[in-house]
Design an enzyme around this catalytic site. Structure first.
Site, PDB file in Angstrom:
ATOM      1  N   ASP A   7      11.659   2.215  12.008  1.00 56.31           N
ATOM      2  CA  ASP A   7      11.008   3.420  12.519  1.00 56.31           C
ATOM      3  C   ASP A   7      10.433   3.130  13.914  1.00 56.31           C
ATOM      4  OD1 ASP A   7       9.505   5.952  12.520  1.00 56.31           O
ATOM      5  OD2 ASP A   7       7.758   4.698  12.086  1.00 56.31           O
ATOM      6  N   ASP A   9       7.499   5.370  15.983  1.00 57.58           N
ATOM      7  CA  ASP A   9       6.064   5.619  16.163  1.00 57.58           C
ATOM      8  C   ASP A   9       5.256   4.988  15.036  1.00 57.58           C
ATOM      9  OD1 ASP A   9       5.828   7.436  18.584  1.00 57.58           O
ATOM     10  OD2 ASP A   9       7.360   8.471  17.415  1.00 57.58           O
ATOM     11  N   THR A  41      14.248   7.243  13.562  1.00 58.58           N
ATOM     12  CA  THR A  41      13.047   7.890  14.085  1.00 58.58           C
ATOM     13  C   THR A  41      13.075   9.404  13.910  1.00 58.58           C
ATOM     14  OG1 THR A  41      11.721   8.207  16.109  1.00 58.58           O
ATOM     15  CG2 THR A  41      14.100   7.983  16.393  1.00 58.58           C
ATOM     16  N   GLY A  42      11.895   9.988  13.922  1.00 53.77           N
ATOM     17  CA  GLY A  42      11.790  11.440  13.946  1.00 53.77           C
ATOM     18  C   GLY A  42      11.951  12.002  15.339  1.00 53.77           C
ATOM     19  N   LYS A 212      16.155  10.078   6.788  1.00 52.16           N
ATOM     20  CA  LYS A 212      16.387   8.710   7.260  1.00 52.16           C
ATOM     21  C   LYS A 212      17.139   7.869   6.242  1.00 52.16           C
ATOM     22  CE  LYS A 212      12.369   8.324  10.366  1.00 52.16           C
ATOM     23  NZ  LYS A 212      11.202   7.483  10.711  1.00 52.16           N
ATOM     24  N   ASP A 235       6.075   3.316   8.578  1.00 56.76           N
ATOM     25  CA  ASP A 235       4.627   3.468   8.388  1.00 56.76           C
ATOM     26  C   ASP A 235       4.208   4.814   7.795  1.00 56.76           C
ATOM     27  OD1 ASP A 235       5.228   4.940  10.878  1.00 56.76           O
ATOM     28  OD2 ASP A 235       3.045   5.066  11.074  1.00 56.76           O
ATOM     29  N   ASN A 238       7.822  10.147   6.371  1.00 57.15           N
ATOM     30  CA  ASN A 238       9.221  10.418   6.692  1.00 57.15           C
ATOM     31  C   ASN A 238      10.074   9.155   6.630  1.00 57.15           C
ATOM     32  OD1 ASN A 238       8.178   9.268   9.032  1.00 57.15           O
ATOM     33  ND2 ASN A 238       9.244  10.656  10.416  1.00 57.15           N
TER      34      ASN A 238
END
Length: 290
Positions: A7, A9, A41-42, A212, A235, A238
């Protein structure tokens, strides 16, 4: 461990939204050992690729929570979209609950309220990095808006009605907990939606196949790697779909306790190069087992 999914962020990037050199060196060490590494990642590809390239890394990217997959050359290899019929229903519900949202498309990311666009990224930064000051979070968020990564539009429908526009995600935001909960419950009745969150006050809405975990499994399948040999590092909520499928699930030290309980290992925080710590830890285990 033959594939690592990371991931961004609150995970790969530090409190200044850049990548620590320790993380860079660990990723390159893993690649040199023949381990594949992918970012999940989002963020949109455009927002994700800059810090990766600035760190001197060349990685495939699962963007927008799995709605898009790009290879190391930045070419789109797969995308999963929301139908416009579903979009209009989601739009109606979000308006009903007075929830702001951003629109992620193949033509870019759009906002109809740039002040709210800053608030939503502050929420993500503060959720991932609670120790970051409000002023610093606003500075980072302001840069996101001013560097052209998000475009202002008065009416989202002007974008959506373009037949060439594909809809990847709606990133919604509200500090009203009841409205968020009620909206979430309504969205759970849709058969074609996946809803997660990456911060305290947001909801991330994608197609049910744009997650994901599904994207990481598809990539692992392409490489001929079983999921038991995949490590997922993240973390937030998502990232749960990755944690549930990966053989090794790693929570960041800055993750919420619920996330840590889901995972098989907890590493250091993102500001302490927790990604590097996790990679080194499990690479040592591999070396010992040999």
């Amino acid at each position: 461990m033959k594939l690592i999914a990371i991931d961004m962020d609150g995970t790969l990037v530090n409190n200044n939204t850049t990548i620590n050199e320790e993380n860079v060196e660990a990723i390159k060490k893993a690649q040199k050992a023949g381990i594949h590494v992918v970012v999940a990642t989002g963020r949109s590809f455009e927002e994700a690729v800059n810090p990766i390239e600035e760190a001197g890394l060349n990685l495939p990217i699962i963007a927008i929570n799995g709605a898009q997959f790009r290879n190391k050359e930045g070419e789109i290899k797969n995308s999963i979209t929301l139908s416009k019929e579903t979009y209009y229903k989601v739009d109606e519900l979000l308006n009903h609950y007075s929830m702001y949202y951003e629109l992620y498309t193949n033509k870019g990311t759009y906002s109809n309220d740039l002040e709210m666009a800053i608030d939503i990224i502050v929420d993500i930064i503060k959720s991932a990095n609670p120790e970051v000051t409000d002023s610093h979070a606003h500075k980072l968020a302001d840069y996101r808006v001013k560097n052209g990564r998000i475009h202002y539009v008065e009416d989202y429908h002007d974008i959506v009605k373009d037949p060439e526009v594909e809809i990847y995600k709606l990133l919604s935001f509200s500090r009203n907990e009841k409205n968020r909960t009620d909206a979430m419950n309504d969205f759970l009745t849709f058969n074609d939606l996946a809803v997660s969150r990456s911060a305290e006050a947001n909801l991330e809405i994608t197609h049910r196949d744009a997650q994901k975990g599904i994207a990481v499994k598809n990539y692992a399948d392409q490489l001929g790697i079983p999921m038991k040999e995949v490590m997922a590092i993240g973390d937030n909520y998502n990232d749960v779909s990755m944690f549930e499928l990966a053989g090794i699930s790693v929570a960041m030290g800055n993750a919420e306790e619920d996330i840590k309980r889901l995972c098989s290992f907890t590493t250091k925080t993102n500001d302490e190069s927790g990604v590097a710590h996790a990679i080194h830890t499990f690479m040592r285990k591999i070396e010992v087992s040999k």
